[in-house]
Design a protein around this motif. Structure first.
Motif, PDB file in Angstrom:
ATOM      1  N   VAL A  16       0.881  -1.344   0.079  1.00 44.84           N
ATOM      2  CA  VAL A  16       0.041  -0.041   0.058  1.00 44.84           C
ATOM      3  C   VAL A  16       0.662   1.278  -0.030  1.00 44.84           C
ATOM      4  O   VAL A  16       0.595   2.375   0.127  1.00 44.84           O
ATOM      5  CB  VAL A  16      -1.095  -0.001   1.088  1.00 44.84           C
ATOM      6  CG1 VAL A  16      -2.080  -1.023   1.004  1.00 44.84           C
ATOM      7  CG2 VAL A  16      -0.286   0.172   2.577  1.00 44.84           C
ATOM      8  N   GLY A  17       2.060   1.239  -0.143  1.00 43.57           N
ATOM      9  CA  GLY A  17       3.264   2.345  -0.160  1.00 43.57           C
ATOM     10  C   GLY A  17       2.775   3.383  -0.837  1.00 43.57           C
ATOM     11  O   GLY A  17       2.913   4.434  -0.596  1.00 43.57           O
ATOM     12  N   THR A  18       2.465   3.050  -2.249  1.00 45.02           N
ATOM     13  CA  THR A  18       2.131   4.131  -3.240  1.00 45.02           C
ATOM     14  C   THR A  18       1.018   4.927  -3.013  1.00 45.02           C
ATOM     15  O   THR A  18       0.700   5.770  -3.623  1.00 45.02           O
ATOM     16  CB  THR A  18       2.467   3.615  -4.709  1.00 45.02           C
ATOM     17  OG1 THR A  18       1.594   2.625  -5.030  1.00 45.02           O
ATOM     18  CG2 THR A  18       3.798   2.954  -5.060  1.00 45.02           C
ATOM     19  N   ARG A  19      -0.044   4.335  -2.099  1.00 39.73           N
ATOM     20  CA  ARG A  19      -1.213   5.025  -1.525  1.00 39.73           C
ATOM     21  C   ARG A  19      -1.035   5.398  -0.493  1.00 39.73           C
ATOM     22  O   ARG A  19      -0.946   6.656  -0.189  1.00 39.73           O
ATOM     23  CB  ARG A  19      -2.269   4.108  -1.936  1.00 39.73           C
ATOM     24  CG  ARG A  19      -3.765   4.687  -1.829  1.00 39.73           C
ATOM     25  CD  ARG A  19      -4.333   5.131  -0.317  1.00 39.73           C
ATOM     26  NE  ARG A  19      -4.421   4.070   0.669  1.00 39.73           N
ATOM     27  CZ  ARG A  19      -4.643   4.328   1.705  1.00 39.73           C
ATOM     28  NH1 ARG A  19      -4.716   5.418   2.193  1.00 39.73           N
ATOM     29  NH2 ARG A  19      -4.621   3.193   2.414  1.00 39.73           N
ATOM     30  N   LEU A  49      -1.572  -5.011  -5.015  1.00 38.96           N
ATOM     31  CA  LEU A  49      -1.022  -3.663  -4.474  1.00 38.96           C
ATOM     32  C   LEU A  49      -2.314  -2.729  -4.635  1.00 38.96           C
ATOM     33  O   LEU A  49      -3.356  -2.523  -5.467  1.00 38.96           O
ATOM     34  CB  LEU A  49      -0.036  -2.838  -5.508  1.00 38.96           C
ATOM     35  CG  LEU A  49       1.074  -3.413  -6.055  1.00 38.96           C
ATOM     36  CD1 LEU A  49       0.976  -4.450  -7.293  1.00 38.96           C
ATOM     37  CD2 LEU A  49       2.187  -2.561  -6.399  1.00 38.96           C
ATOM     38  N   GLU A  50      -2.574  -2.131  -3.478  1.00 36.07           N
ATOM     39  CA  GLU A  50      -3.394  -0.698  -3.389  1.00 36.07           C
ATOM     40  C   GLU A  50      -2.553   0.299  -3.844  1.00 36.07           C
ATOM     41  O   GLU A  50      -1.783   1.190  -3.063  1.00 36.07           O
ATOM     42  CB  GLU A  50      -3.904  -0.453  -2.055  1.00 36.07           C
ATOM     43  CG  GLU A  50      -5.084   0.493  -1.743  1.00 36.07           C
ATOM     44  CD  GLU A  50      -5.444   0.625  -0.417  1.00 36.07           C
ATOM     45  OE1 GLU A  50      -6.167  -0.413   0.006  1.00 36.07           O
ATOM     46  OE2 GLU A  50      -5.280   1.638   0.015  1.00 36.07           O
ATOM     47  N   ARG A 231      -3.816 -14.683   7.145  1.00 29.68           N
ATOM     48  CA  ARG A 231      -3.106 -14.899   6.167  1.00 29.68           C
ATOM     49  C   ARG A 231      -2.768 -13.523   5.170  1.00 29.68           C
ATOM     50  O   ARG A 231      -2.344 -13.903   3.949  1.00 29.68           O
ATOM     51  CB  ARG A 231      -3.208 -16.204   5.115  1.00 29.68           C
ATOM     52  CG  ARG A 231      -2.997 -17.283   6.397  1.00 29.68           C
ATOM     53  CD  ARG A 231      -1.676 -17.668   6.708  1.00 29.68           C
ATOM     54  NE  ARG A 231      -1.604 -18.769   7.768  1.00 29.68           N
ATOM     55  CZ  ARG A 231      -1.584 -18.516   9.282  1.00 29.68           C
ATOM     56  NH1 ARG A 231      -1.874 -17.595   9.727  1.00 29.68           N
ATOM     57  NH2 ARG A 231      -1.652 -19.879   9.789  1.00 29.68           N
ATOM     58  N   ARG A 232      -3.324 -12.763   5.484  1.00 32.05           N
ATOM     59  CA  ARG A 232      -3.397 -11.596   4.432  1.00 32.05           C
ATOM     60  C   ARG A 232      -2.873 -10.066   5.416  1.00 32.05           C
ATOM     61  O   ARG A 232      -3.527  -9.919   6.195  1.00 32.05           O
ATOM     62  CB  ARG A 232      -4.709 -11.066   3.746  1.00 32.05           C
ATOM     63  CG  ARG A 232      -5.263 -12.107   2.774  1.00 32.05           C
ATOM     64  CD  ARG A 232      -6.518 -11.749   2.400  1.00 32.05           C
ATOM     65  NE  ARG A 232      -7.164 -12.705   1.327  1.00 32.05           N
ATOM     66  CZ  ARG A 232      -7.661 -13.856   1.435  1.00 32.05           C
ATOM     67  NH1 ARG A 232      -7.330 -14.513   2.656  1.00 32.05           N
ATOM     68  NH2 ARG A 232      -7.936 -14.400   0.268  1.00 32.05           N
ATOM     69  N   TYR A 233      -1.846  -9.354   4.970  1.00 31.92           N
ATOM     70  CA  TYR A 233      -1.410  -8.369   5.393  1.00 31.92           C
ATOM     71  C   TYR A 233      -1.199  -7.090   4.657  1.00 31.92           C
ATOM     72  O   TYR A 233      -0.422  -7.302   3.697  1.00 31.92           O
ATOM     73  CB  TYR A 233      -0.131  -8.546   6.261  1.00 31.92           C
ATOM     74  CG  TYR A 233      -0.517  -9.740   7.482  1.00 31.92           C
ATOM     75  CD1 TYR A 233      -0.887  -9.232   8.640  1.00 31.92           C
ATOM     76  CD2 TYR A 233      -0.393 -10.831   7.167  1.00 31.92           C
ATOM     77  CE1 TYR A 233      -1.309 -10.082   9.744  1.00 31.92           C
ATOM     78  CE2 TYR A 233      -0.495 -11.822   8.113  1.00 31.92           C
ATOM     79  CZ  TYR A 233      -1.309 -11.513   9.310  1.00 31.92           C
ATOM     80  OH  TYR A 233      -1.276 -12.336  10.326  1.00 31.92           O
ATOM     81  N   GLU A 234      -1.463  -5.737   4.936  1.00 31.28           N
ATOM     82  CA  GLU A 234      -0.931  -4.738   4.263  1.00 31.28           C
ATOM     83  C   GLU A 234       0.381  -4.262   4.772  1.00 31.28           C
ATOM     84  O   GLU A 234       0.568  -4.079   5.895  1.00 31.28           O
ATOM     85  CB  GLU A 234      -2.185  -3.868   4.011  1.00 31.28           C
ATOM     86  CG  GLU A 234      -3.253  -4.369   3.234  1.00 31.28           C
ATOM     87  CD  GLU A 234      -4.298  -3.615   3.102  1.00 31.28           C
ATOM     88  OE1 GLU A 234      -5.372  -4.083   2.424  1.00 31.28           O
ATOM     89  OE2 GLU A 234      -4.498  -2.404   3.704  1.00 31.28           O
ATOM     90  N   ALA A 235       1.145  -3.709   3.826  1.00 30.38           N
ATOM     91  CA  ALA A 235       2.407  -2.912   4.318  1.00 30.38           C
ATOM     92  C   ALA A 235       2.892  -2.161   3.367  1.00 30.38           C
ATOM     93  O   ALA A 235       2.342  -1.853   1.951  1.00 30.38           O
ATOM     94  CB  ALA A 235       3.456  -4.164   4.684  1.00 30.38           C
ATOM     95  N   SER A 236       3.776  -1.140   3.825  1.00 29.41           N
ATOM     96  CA  SER A 236       4.488  -0.248   2.767  1.00 29.41           C
ATOM     97  C   SER A 236       5.698  -0.355   2.607  1.00 29.41           C
ATOM     98  O   SER A 236       6.594  -0.585   3.596  1.00 29.41           O
ATOM     99  CB  SER A 236       4.113   1.338   3.361  1.00 29.41           C
ATOM    100  OG  SER A 236       2.931   1.807   3.190  1.00 29.41           O
ATOM    101  N   ASN A 252       3.250   2.810   7.920  1.00 33.48           N
ATOM    102  CA  ASN A 252       3.042   1.481   7.971  1.00 33.48           C
ATOM    103  C   ASN A 252       3.782   0.627   8.375  1.00 33.48           C
ATOM    104  O   ASN A 252       4.950   1.059   8.214  1.00 33.48           O
ATOM    105  CB  ASN A 252       2.333   1.026   6.441  1.00 33.48           C
ATOM    106  CG  ASN A 252       1.085   1.957   6.027  1.00 33.48           C
ATOM    107  OD1 ASN A 252       1.539   2.718   5.399  1.00 33.48           O
ATOM    108  ND2 ASN A 252       0.177   1.400   6.071  1.00 33.48           N
ATOM    109  N   ILE A 253       3.663  -0.693   8.751  1.00 34.49           N
ATOM    110  CA  ILE A 253       4.646  -1.620   9.020  1.00 34.49           C
ATOM    111  C   ILE A 253       5.363  -1.692   7.477  1.00 34.49           C
ATOM    112  O   ILE A 253       4.748  -1.545   6.632  1.00 34.49           O
ATOM    113  CB  ILE A 253       3.932  -3.127   9.468  1.00 34.49           C
ATOM    114  CG1 ILE A 253       3.018  -3.635   8.447  1.00 34.49           C
ATOM    115  CG2 ILE A 253       3.809  -2.933  10.880  1.00 34.49           C
ATOM    116  CD1 ILE A 253       2.573  -4.920   8.698  1.00 34.49           C
TER     117      ILE A 253
END
Ligand code: ZN
Length: 315
Positions: A16-19, A49-50, A231-236, A252-253
């Motif tokens: 999600v880093g680019t958002r 990717l978000e 089993r799903r994680y968002e990170a930057s 973010n993590i």
């Protein structure tokens, strides 16, 4: 989890880093560089990717180039591309740009929702219904709950407040759910309570956890999530991002730190950690200040050092 015996279970990482990361950067990052970073992330093995958001260009000038940016991504067909949308207009624009998934967001906290979206929770849920009606059948629907584990204004957020938003998402046919720890207030007990409540109310609805490392326990919360079966994680990438309510706080993590933790814990991510760390260093150069990521600086534990190389350190 029995960490002595690797399970090789797949864990999905949603970058999600680019958002989430870029949206808080004041200096405009050229569109072509954003697309280059998305491509590099996909090349490193990231498949979800978000990537951007279709919010008002006046509200978030940094992401006003969402459509053009996505059009420049060369490896798009290799990945599942999501975009954040706040309303019907954003949903139309996101579908026009051909996204695979639209992400709606509503805060579990009335005060935060008012501050962030200038709307009541009920008003935001009505907007979510409009987005769902527009996007259903054309893109996957993900519902995000902001401040799911705590609010900077209201403090602890009751499970029932988060469940009210989650119940609406489920009723509208959303197939993915993200619990957002928007200001880094999640703790092992609050994560456990909410995840268990969702499992009881909506068995089979996949949960994604989105932690911020504002208070330094983001990856500890991931370990709790893993034990709960998430089993799903968002990170930057590089740990991009900040918090408007806590100046100087980390974002973010960090994606490459998360990949390192998961792979060392016996899970499979499909990501090439060295390639990802190289993307993180590129992002740090683009942003122009030191970022929070650790593995991009230290390297993986079993990195092969050359005796004459600059990377070799003693002590
Ligand atoms: Zn976030």
């Amino acid at each position: 989890m029995d960490y002595a015996n690797p399970s090789h279970e797949r864990v999905t990482i949603i970058e999600v880093g680019t958002r989430d990361g870029f949206q808080s950067e004041k200096t405009f990052i050229p569109t072509a560089i954003k697309a280059e970073i998305v491509d590099a992330l996909i090349a490193a093995g990231i498949r979800d990717l978000e990537a951007t958001s279709f919010v008002s260009p006046r509200a978030v000038p940094q992401l006003a180039d969402a459509h053009e940016m996505l059009a420049l991504v060369k490896r798009r067909a290799q990945a599942h591309i999501a975009a954040l949308v706040p309303n019907a207009r954003g949903a139309e624009r996101a579908l026009g740009a051909g996204v695979d998934e639209v992400v709606c967001f509503v805060s579990a906290s009335e005060t935060h929702n008012k501050a962030n979206l200038n709307n009541t929770v009920d008003g935001s849920l009505a907007a979510v219904r409009e987005v769902a009606d527009i996007a259903r059948g054309k893109a996957e629907l993900r519902g995000a709950v902001a401040c799911a584990f705590g609010c900077p204004f209201e403090g602890d957020v009751p499970v029932a407040a988060a469940m009210r938003v989650i119940d609406t998402y489920a009723a509208l046919g959303f197939t993915q759910l993200t619990l957002g720890d928007t200001t880094g207030m999640a703790t092992p007990p609050t994560v456990t309570r909410l995840v268990r409540a969702i499992e009881r109310a909506h068995p089979g609805l996949p949960v994604t956890l989105h932690f911020h490392n504002t208070r330094g326990i983001g990856l500890a919360n991931v370990m709790v999530g893993l034990d709960l079966g998430i089993r799903r994680y968002e990170a930057s990438i590089a740990g991009l991002g900040g918090c408007p309510f806590a100046p100087g706080a980390t974002g973010n993590i960090c994606t490459e730190d998360l990949v390192y933790l998961l792979e060392e814990s016996g899970f499979d991510t499909g990501v090439d950690l060295e390639a990802l760390a190289a993307v993180a260093r590129r992002v740090e150069a683009v942003i122009g200040r030191p970022l929070a990521g650790q593995v991009m600086k230290a390297g993986p534990r079993l990195r092969k050092y050359s005796l004459d190389g600059a990377a070799c350190a003693v002590g």
